[in-house]
Motif scaffolding. Structure first.
Motif, PDB file in Angstrom:
ATOM      1  N   HIS A 145      14.365  48.144  41.315  1.00 11.56           N
ATOM      2  CA  HIS A 145      13.928  47.991  39.926  1.00 11.56           C
ATOM      3  C   HIS A 145      13.902  46.511  39.563  1.00 11.56           C
ATOM      4  CE1 HIS A 145      15.155  52.168  40.003  1.00 11.56           C
ATOM      5  NE2 HIS A 145      14.634  52.359  38.805  1.00 11.56           N
ATOM      6  N   GLU A 146      13.160  46.198  38.569  1.00 11.45           N
ATOM      7  CA  GLU A 146      13.169  44.837  38.031  1.00 11.45           C
ATOM      8  C   GLU A 146      14.106  44.834  36.833  1.00 11.45           C
ATOM      9  OE1 GLU A 146      12.154  40.852  38.076  1.00 11.45           O
ATOM     10  OE2 GLU A 146      11.462  42.371  39.490  1.00 11.45           O
ATOM     11  N   GLY A 147      15.186  44.087  36.926  1.00 12.71           N
ATOM     12  CA  GLY A 147      16.148  44.044  35.830  1.00 12.71           C
ATOM     13  C   GLY A 147      15.750  43.003  34.792  1.00 12.71           C
ATOM     14  N   MET A 148      16.095  43.284  33.564  1.00 17.63           N
ATOM     15  CA  MET A 148      15.797  42.360  32.476  1.00 17.63           C
ATOM     16  C   MET A 148      17.005  42.267  31.559  1.00 17.63           C
ATOM     17  SD  MET A 148      11.940  43.654  31.749  1.00 17.63           S
ATOM     18  CE  MET A 148      11.428  42.284  30.730  1.00 17.63           C
ATOM     19  N   LYS A 149      17.183  41.121  30.944  1.00 18.16           N
ATOM     20  CA  LYS A 149      18.295  40.924  30.015  1.00 18.16           C
ATOM     21  C   LYS A 149      17.799  40.181  28.793  1.00 18.16           C
ATOM     22  CE  LYS A 149      21.957  40.538  33.416  1.00 18.16           C
ATOM     23  NZ  LYS A 149      23.074  39.727  33.922  1.00 18.16           N
ATOM     24  N   MET A 150      18.509  40.389  27.708  1.00 18.79           N
ATOM     25  CA  MET A 150      18.289  39.605  26.499  1.00 18.79           C
ATOM     26  C   MET A 150      19.658  39.171  26.004  1.00 18.79           C
ATOM     27  SD  MET A 150      16.806  40.737  22.762  1.00 18.79           S
ATOM     28  CE  MET A 150      15.142  41.055  23.322  1.00 18.79           C
ATOM     29  N   HIS A 151      19.947  37.904  26.091  1.00 18.54           N
ATOM     30  CA  HIS A 151      21.217  37.398  25.583  1.00 18.54           C
ATOM     31  C   HIS A 151      21.162  37.378  24.058  1.00 18.54           C
ATOM     32  CE1 HIS A 151      23.188  36.261  29.318  1.00 18.54           C
ATOM     33  NE2 HIS A 151      21.962  36.074  29.774  1.00 18.54           N
ATOM     34  N   LEU A 152      22.152  37.942  23.416  1.00 17.01           N
ATOM     35  CA  LEU A 152      22.148  38.107  21.968  1.00 17.01           C
ATOM     36  C   LEU A 152      22.941  37.037  21.239  1.00 17.01           C
ATOM     37  CD1 LEU A 152      22.509  41.982  21.946  1.00 17.01           C
ATOM     38  CD2 LEU A 152      20.412  40.618  21.802  1.00 17.01           C
ATOM     39  N   LYS A 153      23.556  36.154  21.936  1.00 17.28           N
ATOM     40  CA  LYS A 153      24.282  35.053  21.299  1.00 17.28           C
ATOM     41  C   LYS A 153      23.672  33.751  21.698  1.00 17.28           C
ATOM     42  CE  LYS A 153      28.839  36.951  20.560  1.00 17.28           C
ATOM     43  NZ  LYS A 153      30.241  36.771  20.785  1.00 17.28           N
TER      44      LYS A 153
END
Length: 153
Positions: A145-153
């Motif tokens: 899978h292609e992982g994705m992240k969104m840092h919220l700070k």
């Protein structure tokens, strides 16, 4: 080398944080000092009180902590109400790397995930750590899978 796997205790938190902070990425995000900031103990209590979290340490013959990782068991509706295991924060003391401990840790984690009836064990590794990516591939992990992240700070 004989090692023992066990649940971490509050007394282990400084050793765990020291390992987490002891690499080029960890040095940028962590705050290992003596005394250790309270946030780490608060996080430990949250992890320790959750039955779906297992913070594990690996001890050598002299009770010295050599490695650590966290397993999270995620129940969900897909796969007919399956359980997914996630392994995070895999770290080994710098002086123990290259001795086969990482493989022992991952094999233990695989067996533990099976004991908890997980149908998959997943992990993420930072693209800035190509040696870790190769290590996991050798153990049979697949980049499916292609992982994705969104840092919220």
């Amino acid at each position: 080398m004989d090692v023992k796997f066990r649940q971490a205790t509050k007394n282990d938190v400084p050793s765990i944080v020291q390992m987490i902070a002891d690499d080029k990425l960890g040095k940028q995000r962590e705050n290992f000092q003596d005394p250790l900031p309270k946030e780490y103990y608060t996080a430990f209590e949250s992890i320790n009180s959750d039955d779906n979290q297992e913070l594990i340490v690996v001890e050598g013959n002299d009770n010295l902590i050599l490695g650590t990782f966290q397993l999270t068991f995620i129940p969900y509706l897909t796969y007919r109400g399956g359980v997914r295991a996630q392994i995070e924060a895999v770290r080994i003391r710098k002086d123990q790397r290259g001795e086969g401990l990482g493989q022992k840790m991952m094999l233990w984690a695989i067996e533990r995930a099976k004991e908890r009836k997980a149908h998959v064990l997943q992990l993420t590794t930072d693209k800035k750590r190509p040696e870790a990516l190769n290590f996991y591939k050798k153990l049979g992990f697949i980049a499916s899978h292609e992982g994705m992240k969104m840092h919220l700070k």
